[in-house]
Design a protein around this motif. Structure first.
Motif, PDB file in Angstrom:
ATOM      1  N   SER A  15       0.848  -1.194   0.000  1.00 35.47           N
ATOM      2  CA  SER A  15       0.000   0.000   0.000  1.00 35.47           C
ATOM      3  C   SER A  15       0.882   1.242   0.000  1.00 35.47           C
ATOM      4  O   SER A  15       2.099   1.159   0.225  1.00 35.47           O
ATOM      5  CB  SER A  15      -0.885   0.002   1.249  1.00 35.47           C
ATOM      6  N   ILE A  16       0.273   2.387  -0.193  1.00 33.80           N
ATOM      7  CA  ILE A  16       1.009   3.645  -0.112  1.00 33.80           C
ATOM      8  C   ILE A  16       1.557   3.820   1.303  1.00 33.80           C
ATOM      9  O   ILE A  16       2.638   4.365   1.502  1.00 33.80           O
ATOM     10  CB  ILE A  16       0.146   4.852  -0.570  1.00 33.80           C
ATOM     11  N   GLY A  17       0.829   3.305   2.307  1.00 32.86           N
ATOM     12  CA  GLY A  17       1.303   3.355   3.692  1.00 32.86           C
ATOM     13  C   GLY A  17       2.583   2.547   3.883  1.00 32.86           C
ATOM     14  O   GLY A  17       3.497   2.978   4.600  1.00 32.86           O
ATOM     15  N   ASP A  18       2.660   1.378   3.248  1.00 36.60           N
ATOM     16  CA  ASP A  18       3.880   0.561   3.308  1.00 36.60           C
ATOM     17  C   ASP A  18       5.050   1.311   2.687  1.00 36.60           C
ATOM     18  O   ASP A  18       6.166   1.299   3.213  1.00 36.60           O
ATOM     19  CB  ASP A  18       3.691  -0.767   2.557  1.00 36.60           C
ATOM     20  N   LEU A  19       4.788   1.969   1.573  1.00 40.36           N
ATOM     21  CA  LEU A  19       5.824   2.728   0.888  1.00 40.36           C
ATOM     22  C   LEU A  19       6.307   3.891   1.762  1.00 40.36           C
ATOM     23  O   LEU A  19       7.509   4.110   1.899  1.00 40.36           O
ATOM     24  CB  LEU A  19       5.255   3.255  -0.430  1.00 40.36           C
ATOM     25  N   HIS A  20       5.356   4.605   2.372  1.00 38.61           N
ATOM     26  CA  HIS A  20       5.728   5.731   3.245  1.00 38.61           C
ATOM     27  C   HIS A  20       6.488   5.240   4.476  1.00 38.61           C
ATOM     28  O   HIS A  20       7.416   5.913   4.946  1.00 38.61           O
ATOM     29  CB  HIS A  20       4.498   6.533   3.652  1.00 38.61           C
ATOM     30  N   ALA A  21       6.132   4.086   5.004  1.00 34.59           N
ATOM     31  CA  ALA A  21       6.847   3.528   6.161  1.00 34.59           C
ATOM     32  C   ALA A  21       8.299   3.243   5.799  1.00 34.59           C
ATOM     33  O   ALA A  21       9.214   3.512   6.590  1.00 34.59           O
ATOM     34  CB  ALA A  21       6.153   2.256   6.656  1.00 34.59           C
ATOM     35  N   CYS A  22       8.537   2.706   4.596  1.00 35.25           N
ATOM     36  CA  CYS A  22       9.897   2.449   4.125  1.00 35.25           C
ATOM     37  C   CYS A  22      10.660   3.762   3.995  1.00 35.25           C
ATOM     38  O   CYS A  22      11.808   3.874   4.441  1.00 35.25           O
ATOM     39  CB  CYS A  22       9.866   1.699   2.796  1.00 35.25           C
ATOM     40  N   GLU A  23      10.026   4.766   3.392  1.00 37.77           N
ATOM     41  CA  GLU A  23      10.672   6.073   3.250  1.00 37.77           C
ATOM     42  C   GLU A  23      11.030   6.659   4.613  1.00 37.77           C
ATOM     43  O   GLU A  23      12.133   7.190   4.799  1.00 37.77           O
ATOM     44  CB  GLU A  23       9.745   7.060   2.515  1.00 37.77           C
ATOM     45  N   ASN A  24      10.107   6.549   5.567  1.00 41.70           N
ATOM     46  CA  ASN A  24      10.361   7.091   6.912  1.00 41.70           C
ATOM     47  C   ASN A  24      11.516   6.374   7.601  1.00 41.70           C
ATOM     48  O   ASN A  24      12.353   7.016   8.239  1.00 41.70           O
ATOM     49  CB  ASN A  24       9.095   7.023   7.774  1.00 41.70           C
ATOM     50  N   LYS A  25      11.567   5.048   7.487  1.00 43.90           N
ATOM     51  CA  LYS A  25      12.665   4.288   8.107  1.00 43.90           C
ATOM     52  C   LYS A  25      14.008   4.662   7.508  1.00 43.90           C
ATOM     53  O   LYS A  25      15.012   4.726   8.201  1.00 43.90           O
ATOM     54  CB  LYS A  25      12.438   2.789   7.968  1.00 43.90           C
ATOM     55  N   LEU A  26      14.029   4.910   6.199  1.00 43.23           N
ATOM     56  CA  LEU A  26      15.279   5.245   5.523  1.00 43.23           C
ATOM     57  C   LEU A  26      15.579   6.741   5.564  1.00 43.23           C
ATOM     58  O   LEU A  26      16.697   7.151   5.270  1.00 43.23           O
ATOM     59  CB  LEU A  26      15.243   4.760   4.069  1.00 43.23           C
ATOM     60  N   GLY A  27      14.573   7.548   5.886  1.00 41.27           N
ATOM     61  CA  GLY A  27      14.763   8.989   5.918  1.00 41.27           C
ATOM     62  C   GLY A  27      14.925   9.605   4.541  1.00 41.27           C
ATOM     63  O   GLY A  27      15.693  10.549   4.357  1.00 41.27           O
ATOM     64  N   ILE A  28      14.200   9.061   3.556  1.00 42.59           N
ATOM     65  CA  ILE A  28      14.314   9.533   2.165  1.00 42.59           C
ATOM     66  C   ILE A  28      12.926   9.671   1.557  1.00 42.59           C
ATOM     67  O   ILE A  28      11.933   9.235   2.143  1.00 42.59           O
ATOM     68  CB  ILE A  28      15.131   8.556   1.291  1.00 42.59           C
TER      69      ILE A  28
END
Length: 132
Positions: A15-28
């Protein structure tokens, strides 16, 4: 352009939420072109896996696109997802933080996207990593 019909052995849809969670963890912020690809197809292998390049060896063969989330073969181990792969190479300073690895090739390397420009690069590892 790559689309879902070009892929097989894909992981569970994200989901878009999964994608945003990955971005947040990586800080990108992942470039939109890669986000669109992953929202349609979460990693996997491609049917047309060879691309022509303008530099030697003049072609590049993709092994697999690294999933954002879920990896059935490796029991969802983070080391086999984009976030784990990127973190490992960034933390060891083996890869600049603006390059996000998203696919493995058959030359013991990665395809990386520059998160600032969207340019695609091949990153060749000099040593074999048995953990991948």
């Amino acid at each position: 352009m790559l689309n879902k019909d070009n892929f097989y052995k894909c992981e569970k849809k994200i989901s878009i939420g999964d994608l945003h969670a990955c971005e947040n963890k990586l800080g990108i912020t992942i470039p939109n072109s890669l986000k669109e690809l992953y929202l349609n197809c979460n990693g996997g292998m491609v049917y047309k896996d060879i691309w022509k390049t303008t530099v030697p060896p003049y072609k590049l063969q993709i092994s697999i696109f690294i999933p954002i989330k879920y990896n059935k073969d490796f029991r969802n181990d983070p080391d086999f997802l984009i976030e784990g792969t990127a973190s490992k190479f960034w933390d060891n300073e083996n890869l600049p933080k603006e390059l996000l690895p998203f696919a493995l090739d058959y030359s013991n390397g990665f395809l990386c996207i520059n998160i600032n420009t969207g340019a695609i690069y091949q990153y060749l590892r000099l040593e074999w990593d048995d953990t991948l």
